[in-house]
Design a protein around this motif. Sequence first.
Motif, short mmCIF file in Angstrom:
data_model
loop_
_atom_site.label_atom_id
_atom_site.label_comp_id
_atom_site.label_asym_id
_atom_site.label_seq_id
_atom_site.Cartn_x
_atom_site.Cartn_y
_atom_site.Cartn_z
N ILE A 250 0.86 -1.19 0.00
CA ILE A 250 0.00 0.00 0.00
C ILE A 250 0.89 1.23 0.00
O ILE A 250 1.72 1.41 0.91
N VAL A 251 0.74 2.06 -1.01
CA VAL A 251 1.48 3.32 -1.11
C VAL A 251 0.54 4.44 -0.66
O VAL A 251 -0.50 4.67 -1.29
N CYS A 252 0.89 5.11 0.42
CA CYS A 252 0.01 6.12 1.01
C CYS A 252 0.54 7.52 0.73
O CYS A 252 1.75 7.75 0.72
N ASP A 253 -0.39 8.46 0.53
CA ASP A 253 -0.01 9.83 0.21
C ASP A 253 0.62 10.57 1.38
O ASP A 253 1.26 11.60 1.18
N ASP A 254 0.41 10.10 2.61
CA ASP A 254 1.12 10.69 3.74
C ASP A 254 1.14 9.70 4.90
O ASP A 254 0.53 8.63 4.85
N ASP A 255 1.86 10.05 5.96
CA ASP A 255 2.06 9.13 7.08
C ASP A 255 0.77 8.89 7.87
O ASP A 255 0.58 7.83 8.47
N ILE A 256 -0.12 9.87 7.90
CA ILE A 256 -1.37 9.72 8.63
C ILE A 256 -2.23 8.63 7.99
O ILE A 256 -2.77 7.76 8.67
N LEU A 257 -2.33 8.67 6.67
CA LEU A 257 -3.06 7.62 5.97
C LEU A 257 -2.36 6.27 6.13
O LEU A 257 -3.02 5.23 6.24
N ALA A 258 -1.03 6.28 6.17
CA ALA A 258 -0.28 5.03 6.34
C ALA A 258 -0.57 4.41 7.70
O ALA A 258 -0.66 3.18 7.83
N ASP A 283 7.47 11.76 6.76
CA ASP A 283 8.34 11.42 7.89
C ASP A 283 8.00 12.26 9.12
O ASP A 283 8.85 12.96 9.68
N LEU A 284 6.76 12.16 9.54
CA LEU A 284 6.32 12.78 10.79
C LEU A 284 6.83 11.95 11.97
O LEU A 284 7.32 10.83 11.80
N GLU A 293 8.25 0.36 12.41
CA GLU A 293 8.41 1.76 12.00
C GLU A 293 8.20 1.89 10.50
O GLU A 293 8.46 0.96 9.73
N LEU A 294 7.72 3.07 10.11
CA LEU A 294 7.21 3.27 8.75
C LEU A 294 8.30 3.67 7.75
O LEU A 294 9.07 4.59 7.99
N THR A 295 8.32 2.97 6.61
CA THR A 295 9.10 3.43 5.47
C THR A 295 8.36 4.61 4.85
O THR A 295 7.18 4.52 4.54
N THR A 296 9.07 5.73 4.68
CA THR A 296 8.39 6.95 4.23
C THR A 296 9.38 7.86 3.52
O THR A 296 10.57 7.56 3.43
N VAL A 297 8.87 8.98 3.03
CA VAL A 297 9.70 9.97 2.35
C VAL A 297 9.86 11.17 3.27
O VAL A 297 8.88 11.76 3.72
N ARG A 298 11.10 11.48 3.58
CA ARG A 298 11.38 12.62 4.48
C ARG A 298 11.33 13.93 3.71
O ARG A 298 12.04 14.11 2.71
#
Length: 344
Positions: A250-258, A283-284, A293-298
């Motif tokens: 699942i590719v989420c548009d932001d960390d909150i949705l993730a 990367d909140l 922990e979440l893989t995300t874009v900082r």
Amino acid sequence: MTSAQQPVPARPTSRDVARAAGVSQATVSLVLGGKWPGRVSEVTAQRVREAAAELGYRPNLAARSLRLGRTRTALLVVPALTNEFFARVYTGAAALAAEHDFGVVLYPSPDGTGPARDPFASARAALDGVIASSMAADALDALHGADLPLVMLDSDPSDTGPAAHVNLDIADGMRQVTDHLLGLGHRRFLHLASAVDTWTFAVRAEALHDALGAAGDATVRTVRAPLDVGAGREAAEQALAVAGARPTAIVCDDDILAAGACKAARRLGLRVPDELSVTGFDDLALATALEPELTTVRLPAEQVGRRGMEALLAVLDGRRAGQGGLPVELVARGSTAPPPAARA
């Protein structure tokens, strides 16, 4: 003479600083006003700054404002501060503003991304300029007619209305996410997209679909949700429960949705990342509060704020604002792994 009768020391003036530094008052004004580069040497500028510090000199900002016809105040328009990203944008803008004796008034749209009331009886009289997030663009309707310089953050650079744009390289961030997941072996994707209709989310969707289209054998389905953990959970849960081949990422548009997607997986008995990988964007602090922990874009939020303030100062000084998107960085953590088939 008692201590109550001691004369109050005279406040040091720019003339005192000029005399102590051995320069003209005009040079002091250029240096302390931040307009010395190209006109005054670094050595002289440092001498002026040291003299001002030793004397305890502070510019008379009220007098300067009257003289220049400026209030030295900028308005930062953002969505409601339920997302720490915009708090960090404010921190960066306010820090740079303080270096130039500017103040920053924070103006959150009370409904998140909807319109807001005019924050001032006369914005033109109270402000020098506006810095605004594209996610709060509707709130700018309250300022129409103020004729103020506008710097837009994370918005369509082809829009010629604003005086300047400050953008992140959002498309590259989504390409980094896609390359990471494709490299792990994922081919079935779910895009948990923001329901907010703005340029930044449109760019994320386009970059994701372009990258997966180029992969040839990848598929993606999109579902939308408001930027809320509960809404993200509900949308992801419904999408994952649909009959047929389940997505492995699942590719989420932001960390909150993730975060919502991770909750959905847990409710359905799916292990992250063993059976389902999840990625975010921003990367909140939330990204490292999740387990795994979440893989995300900082995204460099404070730098966005600083760059926005730099652009506004440049516009006010009649200079060209800097161009080019700010780089972003994929941070790979525990929420992504090869899909089950690739590990079998």
